[in-house]
Design an enzyme around this catalytic site. Structure first.
Site, short mmCIF file in Angstrom:
data_model
loop_
_atom_site.label_atom_id
_atom_site.label_comp_id
_atom_site.label_asym_id
_atom_site.label_seq_id
_atom_site.Cartn_x
_atom_site.Cartn_y
_atom_site.Cartn_z
CD GLN A 1 -2.54 1.23 2.70
OE1 GLN A 1 -2.07 1.77 3.69
NE2 GLN A 1 -3.69 0.59 2.72
N GLY A 2 0.74 2.08 -1.04
CA GLY A 2 1.53 3.31 -1.13
C GLY A 2 0.67 4.54 -0.88
CD GLU B 1 -4.96 -0.30 6.53
OE1 GLU B 1 -5.16 0.61 5.71
OE2 GLU B 1 -3.87 -0.46 7.11
CD GLU C 1 -1.37 11.16 19.70
OE1 GLU C 1 -1.31 10.42 18.70
OE2 GLU C 1 -0.71 10.96 20.73
C1 LIG Z 1 3.50 -0.61 11.52
C2 LIG Z 1 3.08 0.40 10.51
C3 LIG Z 1 2.81 0.01 9.21
C4 LIG Z 1 2.44 0.95 8.26
N1 LIG Z 1 2.21 0.53 6.97
C5 LIG Z 1 1.88 1.42 6.03
C6 LIG Z 1 1.71 1.01 4.67
O1 LIG Z 1 1.87 -0.17 4.32
N2 LIG Z 1 1.38 1.94 3.74
C7 LIG Z 1 1.20 3.26 4.07
O2 LIG Z 1 0.86 4.04 3.19
N3 LIG Z 1 1.39 3.69 5.35
C8 LIG Z 1 1.72 2.81 6.33
N4 LIG Z 1 1.92 3.23 7.62
C9 LIG Z 1 1.85 4.66 7.92
C10 LIG Z 1 0.69 5.09 8.79
O3 LIG Z 1 -0.51 5.11 8.06
C11 LIG Z 1 1.06 6.47 9.34
O4 LIG Z 1 2.19 6.30 10.19
C12 LIG Z 1 -0.05 7.09 10.13
O5 LIG Z 1 -1.13 7.44 9.29
C13 LIG Z 1 0.43 8.37 10.87
O6 LIG Z 1 1.04 9.26 9.99
P1 LIG Z 1 2.53 9.82 10.23
O7 LIG Z 1 3.43 8.68 10.60
O8 LIG Z 1 2.89 10.63 9.06
O9 LIG Z 1 2.40 10.74 11.52
P2 LIG Z 1 1.88 12.25 11.57
O10 LIG Z 1 0.54 12.30 10.89
O11 LIG Z 1 2.95 13.16 11.08
O12 LIG Z 1 1.67 12.45 13.11
C14 LIG Z 1 2.75 12.78 13.99
C15 LIG Z 1 2.15 12.99 15.38
O13 LIG Z 1 1.24 14.10 15.36
C16 LIG Z 1 -0.05 13.72 15.81
N5 LIG Z 1 -1.10 14.40 15.04
C17 LIG Z 1 -1.18 14.53 13.69
N6 LIG Z 1 -2.30 15.20 13.34
C18 LIG Z 1 -2.94 15.50 14.51
C19 LIG Z 1 -4.16 16.18 14.82
N7 LIG Z 1 -4.96 16.66 13.84
N8 LIG Z 1 -4.53 16.29 16.12
C20 LIG Z 1 -3.74 15.78 17.11
N9 LIG Z 1 -2.57 15.13 16.88
C21 LIG Z 1 -2.18 14.99 15.60
C22 LIG Z 1 -0.11 12.22 15.54
O14 LIG Z 1 -1.07 11.58 16.39
C23 LIG Z 1 1.32 11.78 15.86
O15 LIG Z 1 1.49 11.62 17.24
C24 LIG Z 1 2.30 2.32 8.61
C25 LIG Z 1 2.57 2.72 9.92
C26 LIG Z 1 2.96 1.79 10.87
C27 LIG Z 1 3.27 2.25 12.27
#
Ligand SMILES: Cc1cc2nc3c(=O)[nH]c(=O)nc-3n(C[C@H](O)[C@H](O)[C@H](O)COP(=O)(O)OP(=O)(O)OC[C@H]3O[C@@H](n4cnc5c(N)ncnc54)[C@H](O)[C@@H]3O)c2cc1C
Length: 396
Positions: free
Chosen positions: A132-133, A250, A380
């Site tokens: 998934q990208g 999902e 969050e």
């Molecule tokens: C084990 C694992 C597998 C994954 N696999 C995939 C995959 O196969 N394909 C894919 O596309 N993605 C994948 N992901 C990514 C996942 O979808 C993202 O990590 C997730 O959506 C959070 O985005 P981010 O990491 O960019 O964090 P951010 O969105 O940058 O968040 C950073 C911090 O800010 C907080 N935050 C952000 N917005 C708000 C708000 N509005 N209010 C309060 N707090 C906020 C968040 O809670 C977090 O603590 C995976 C993640 C994990 C951990």
């Protein structure tokens, strides 16, 4: 709420349990299948592909898919029983899980006839493994902020950009990709959904190594990657709605996982290890903490049953979805934290030893439990949803 299984459901459970007992090779079993849902190396990946083929030939892959697409048209209860039995047997998560649980159902629901003919039959049989990208360095919780660009060049698109946290990309044959096709359009409307062959020139996959050494996800770079127009799902600009359909599937494909199982293991551990020279179990504080975890796990279980009852009655989804995601993943962290308190620094031992006979289980839990508070929507974000949509609190 009806806690009883029908005779047919009991028979179904017996069938899958017996089949797994007779066919699952012991050396393929994993301590926590969800934590290791991406194979640690290519050799293990290849063996799991073989295992998926064995299951497929016996009709045990994609059981909730419609019969015409190779599934069994299994009911929700059968899918749950199936997940429970696979977890109970410690069967590895199938390498094709992203295809089986996500892109396959999306293509069946919303793909063209050509997509259904070309892609769908190869998913259950593990001929094609998908990843998934969606997420990018600047777009996770705020997915609509994605900036990977796809430019229209007549009969094909040219893709440039970067994805991140792409689980299993190191083994995948195909990726379903969210791209920005119209930077001038409002954010949600300028996105499209492409199916991209991972062997296309210009794609570069770089593994991201977790603290415990697991190679679960990756960065994926796209430099002038040509994608035929035939690989567009829906119309240009419909990517956001397709992404929401994907995320709905999902959330449905959670797989079996048991807090009870981990708490029981923690109880056994407390009977083995000493704190300040005394058996941990003899401390009332330790027993109280274990009791609290067991109470929380029961509350979680019954909330899950309530959610299930709604679904079985065909009622609209209630607030339980976000509550389950938030409470379940946070409980996983509390269990891991308590393992750390019981074992102290020994929790970091990443192999079996006299002090931690079941190492590296607790080390892996400490490291892995946090991922569930992030993946599929962070804690969050779940709190925001509960606050705004369930409790009706103002946004600011
Ligand atoms: C084990 C694992 C597998 C994954 N696999 C995939 C995959 O196969 N394909 C894919 O596309 N993605 C994948 N992901 C990514 C996942 O979808 C993202 O990590 C997730 O959506 C959070 O985005 P981010 O990491 O960019 O964090 P951010 O969105 O940058 O968040 C950073 C911090 O800010 C907080 N935050 C952000 N917005 C708000 C708000 N509005 N209010 C309060 N707090 C906020 C968040 O809670 C977090 O603590 C995976 C993640 C994990 C951990």
């Amino acid at each position: 709420m009806d806690f009883h299984y029908t005779p047919e459901q009991d028979a179904f459970r017996r069938d899958i349990r017996q089949w797994l007992a007779a066919n699952l090779p012991k050396d393929l079993c994993v301590d926590d299948p969800q934590d290791e849902r991406v194979a640690p190396d290519r050799a293990t990946f290849e063996r799991r592909v073989e295992w998926q083929r064995t299951m497929y030939k016996a009709g045990w892959v994609g059981i909730s898919w419609p019969v015409e697409y190779g599934g069994r048209g299994a009911s929700l209860m059968e899918q749950i029983i199936y997940d429970e039995e696979c977890f109970r047997a410690r069967a590895p998560v199938l390498p094709g899980y992203s295809g089986i649980g996500m892109i396959g159902p999306v293509l069946i629901e919303r793909g063209s006839e050509a997509h259904k003919r070309r892609f769908v039959p190869r998913i259950l049989s593990a001929d094609d493994i998908w990843c998934q990208g969606f997420s990018e360095p600047g777009a996770g919780s705020d997915l609509a902020g994605l900036s990977t660009r796809a430019e229209d060049r007549g009969d094909h698109f040219v893709v440039n950009g970067q994805k991140v946290w792409t689980s299993g990309a190191q083994f995948a044959d195909w990726i379903y990709l969210l791209v920005r096709t119209d930077p001038a359009a409002p954010r949600h409307r300028g996105i499209s959904y492409l199916l991209v062959d991972m062997k296309t020139p210009g794609i570069n996959v770089r593994p991201l190594v977790l603290m415990n050494g697991h190679k679960h996800f990756n960065e994926v770079f796209f430099v002038d990657v040509a994608v035929p127009k035939a690989n567009l799902v829906g119309k240009v600009g419909e990517g956001w709605s397709l992404a929401m359909t994907t995320l709905m599937y999902e959330r449905k494909s959670g797989g079996g996982r048991s807090h009870d199982d981990q708490i029981a293991r923690l109880g056994a551990l407390a009977r083995q290890v000493k704190i300040d020279g005394k058996l941990a179990w003899d401390s009332p504080l330790v027993r109280q903490r274990l009791a609290q975890l067991a109470i929380d796990a029961s509350a979680f279980k019954y909330t899950r049953f309530r959610n299930l009852t709604r679904q079985l009655r065909g009622e609209p989804p209630g607030p339980e979805g976000s509550i389950l995601k938030l409470f379940g993943s946070e409980l996983g962290v509390r269990i891991a934290d308590f393992a750390g308190e019981l074992l102290g620094p020994r929790v970091l031992l990443n192999q079996p030893s006299e002090d931690v006979p079941d190492g590296p289980r607790w080390y892996n839990r400490v490291v892995s439990s946090r991922q569930y508070t992030i993946a599929g929507g962070t804690s969050e974000i779940q709190r925001n949803i509960i606050g705004e949509r369930v409790l009706g609190l103002p946004k600011d």
